[in-house]
Design a protein around this motif. Structure first.
Motif, mmCIF file in Angstrom:
data_model
loop_
_atom_site.group_PDB
_atom_site.id
_atom_site.type_symbol
_atom_site.label_atom_id
_atom_site.label_comp_id
_atom_site.label_asym_id
_atom_site.label_seq_id
_atom_site.Cartn_x
_atom_site.Cartn_y
_atom_site.Cartn_z
ATOM 1 N N ARG A 126 0.846 -1.199 0.000
ATOM 2 C CA ARG A 126 0.000 0.000 0.000
ATOM 3 C C ARG A 126 0.884 1.252 0.000
ATOM 4 O O ARG A 126 2.108 1.167 -0.153
ATOM 5 N N PHE A 127 0.278 2.384 0.226
ATOM 6 C CA PHE A 127 1.017 3.649 0.242
ATOM 7 C C PHE A 127 1.322 4.114 1.664
ATOM 8 O O PHE A 127 1.798 5.221 1.869
ATOM 9 N N THR A 128 1.038 3.261 2.648
ATOM 10 C CA THR A 128 1.187 3.677 4.050
ATOM 11 C C THR A 128 2.574 3.401 4.618
ATOM 12 O O THR A 128 3.056 4.162 5.452
ATOM 13 N N LEU A 129 3.209 2.318 4.189
ATOM 14 C CA LEU A 129 4.529 1.989 4.727
ATOM 15 C C LEU A 129 5.568 2.951 4.175
ATOM 16 O O LEU A 129 5.723 3.075 2.964
ATOM 17 N N PRO A 130 6.317 3.648 5.048
ATOM 18 C CA PRO A 130 7.344 4.576 4.555
ATOM 19 C C PRO A 130 8.598 3.818 4.122
ATOM 20 O O PRO A 130 8.767 2.631 4.409
ATOM 21 N N ILE A 131 9.464 4.517 3.425
ATOM 22 C CA ILE A 131 10.722 3.908 3.021
ATOM 23 C C ILE A 131 11.499 3.535 4.276
ATOM 24 O O ILE A 131 11.437 4.227 5.295
ATOM 25 N N HIS A 132 12.235 2.410 4.210
ATOM 26 C CA HIS A 132 12.848 1.884 5.426
ATOM 27 C C HIS A 132 14.101 1.084 5.095
ATOM 28 O O HIS A 132 14.367 0.749 3.937
ATOM 29 N N ILE A 133 14.871 0.772 6.122
ATOM 30 C CA ILE A 133 15.977 -0.175 6.033
ATOM 31 C C ILE A 133 15.698 -1.258 7.068
ATOM 32 O O ILE A 133 14.765 -1.133 7.868
ATOM 33 N N HIS A 134 16.483 -2.341 7.064
ATOM 34 C CA HIS A 134 16.285 -3.370 8.078
ATOM 35 C C HIS A 134 17.602 -4.011 8.472
ATOM 36 O O HIS A 134 18.611 -3.903 7.749
ATOM 37 N N ASP A 135 17.589 -4.670 9.638
ATOM 38 C CA ASP A 135 18.809 -5.299 10.151
ATOM 39 C C ASP A 135 18.836 -6.786 9.826
ATOM 40 O O ASP A 135 19.505 -7.573 10.496
ATOM 41 N N PHE A 136 18.111 -7.198 8.806
ATOM 42 C CA PHE A 136 18.070 -8.589 8.376
ATOM 43 C C PHE A 136 18.197 -8.651 6.858
ATOM 44 O O PHE A 136 18.040 -7.640 6.161
ATOM 45 N N VAL A 137 18.501 -9.837 6.353
ATOM 46 C CA VAL A 137 18.541 -10.070 4.916
ATOM 47 C C VAL A 137 17.124 -10.415 4.465
ATOM 48 O O VAL A 137 16.382 -11.081 5.180
ATOM 49 N N GLU A 138 16.761 -9.979 3.261
ATOM 50 C CA GLU A 138 15.405 -10.226 2.783
ATOM 51 C C GLU A 138 15.438 -10.680 1.317
ATOM 52 O O GLU A 138 16.133 -10.106 0.487
ATOM 53 N N ILE A 139 14.677 -11.742 1.037
ATOM 54 C CA ILE A 139 14.450 -12.187 -0.338
ATOM 55 C C ILE A 139 12.975 -11.967 -0.624
ATOM 56 O O ILE A 139 12.115 -12.373 0.168
ATOM 57 N N GLN A 140 12.662 -11.333 -1.751
ATOM 58 C CA GLN A 140 11.284 -10.965 -2.057
ATOM 59 C C GLN A 140 10.867 -11.494 -3.427
ATOM 60 O O GLN A 140 11.681 -11.561 -4.342
ATOM 61 N N PHE A 141 9.600 -11.851 -3.506
ATOM 62 C CA PHE A 141 9.045 -12.348 -4.765
ATOM 63 C C PHE A 141 7.731 -11.631 -5.048
ATOM 64 O O PHE A 141 6.820 -11.632 -4.213
ATOM 65 N N VAL A 142 7.651 -10.981 -6.201
ATOM 66 C CA VAL A 142 6.421 -10.303 -6.600
ATOM 67 C C VAL A 142 5.468 -11.364 -7.146
ATOM 68 O O VAL A 142 5.701 -11.926 -8.220
ATOM 69 N N ALA A 143 4.397 -11.641 -6.397
ATOM 70 C CA ALA A 143 3.479 -12.733 -6.734
ATOM 71 C C ALA A 143 2.339 -12.305 -7.641
ATOM 72 O O ALA A 143 1.888 -13.076 -8.486
#
Length: 283
Positions: A28-45
């Motif tokens: 959505r448009f609610t989550l602001p831009i961010h960083i994280h302290d973990f590794v992330e793998i993402q898949f556009v479903a």
């Protein structure tokens, strides 16, 4: 979007003794831009939209895979707020200690693990051409959500499979991709399309290599021609269905791509030494 991103911490997603989490998010448009302290793998479903990552704005659609290293600022946005532009993303996030655990359990190539470190790049992007990433992500999410006995081991194994998938996509994207890597993609393609009238030229064009080169490589590695390999693959799939399901033989033959019942029965007997009925009955 704010110029200073906030930090998402992994500890809010997972248990201390199992630092892996998998989510399926409707962006959505609610989550602001961010960083994280973990590794992330993402898949556009599903859907399409944009991935704001680092200093880039990347158009994304179904089948995109991303590796997001620690400290990379990013956020997804759907193409619009309209329901027709819904953007759904699977996220597999894990503590940076997890790859070391996997390396102790499995002989993962060092280059595969290096993809997760972020050394020299802000992110990695791939196209899930053969739906391997999709299968891994969906299984990871299902295991995580159901949490059946032994799910932790199943998730470690599936995450390893996902890393191998990404590593192969990385190799295939290089100009100097080894022949074995390209041939592996041919095998994956056939696993997905074996029931269709797939041709040698079609598979060769996907890699891309010449048809004659693919034929030579398959013969060298498998000892079989392209036609023999496809026939054996189809019969193997038929054997699995005969033993694991109650489907009628004629339906199994059609599902494997055979419309001529007589030809199917003759080929099955030639390959297995039994009729389909004898095979099902354990004869």
């Amino acid at each position: 979007m704010p110029s200073t991103p906030f930090t998402l911490e992994g500890k809010i997603f997972w248990q201390p003794d199992f630092p892996i989490a998998v989510t399926r998010e409707r962006e959505r448009f609610t989550l602001p831009i961010h960083i994280h302290d973990f590794v992330e793998i993402q898949f556009v479903a599903e859907g399409k939209g944009f991935h704001y990552i680092g200093d880039e704005r990347i158009y994304v659609e179904k089948g995109d895979l991303f590796i997001i290293p620690i400290g990379t600022r990013h956020v997804y946005r759907p193409a619009s707020e309209s329901p027709k532009d819904e953007l759904i993303v699977y996220n597999c996030l894990f503590d940076p200690s997890v790859p070391e655990k996997l390396a102790r359990a499995y002989p993962l190539p060092e280059e595969a693990l290096a993809l997760l470190s972020g050394d020299g790049y802000a992110f990695r992007r791939y196209k899930d051409a053969f739906h391997e990433g999709k299968a891994c992500m969906e299984t990871l999410h299902r295991e995580y959500r159901t949490a059946l006995p032994g799910y932790e081991a199943a998730m470690y194994a599936r995450l390893t499979e996902l890393l191998v998938c990404l590593y192969r996509l990385e190799l295939n994207g290089r100009q100097s991709a080894p022949a074995a890597s390209r041939l592996a993609l041919a095998f994956e393609y056939l696993e997905r399309r074996y029931s269709e009238p797939v041709t040698l030229a079609e598979v060769a064009a996907v890699l891309p290599v010449s048809a004659s080169y693919l034929q030579r490589m398959m013969k060298r590695v498998t000892g079989q021609s392209f036609t023999e390999y496809v026939q054996n693959l189809r019969i193997r799939k038929c054997c699995e269905l005969l033993r694991q399901t109650a489907m009628p033989v004629k339906d199994i033959a059609k599902q494997a791509g055979y419309r001529d019942a007589k030809f199917f029965h003759e080929l099955f007997r030639k390959k297995t030494g039994q009729t389909p009925r004898e095979y099902r009955n354990g004869g």
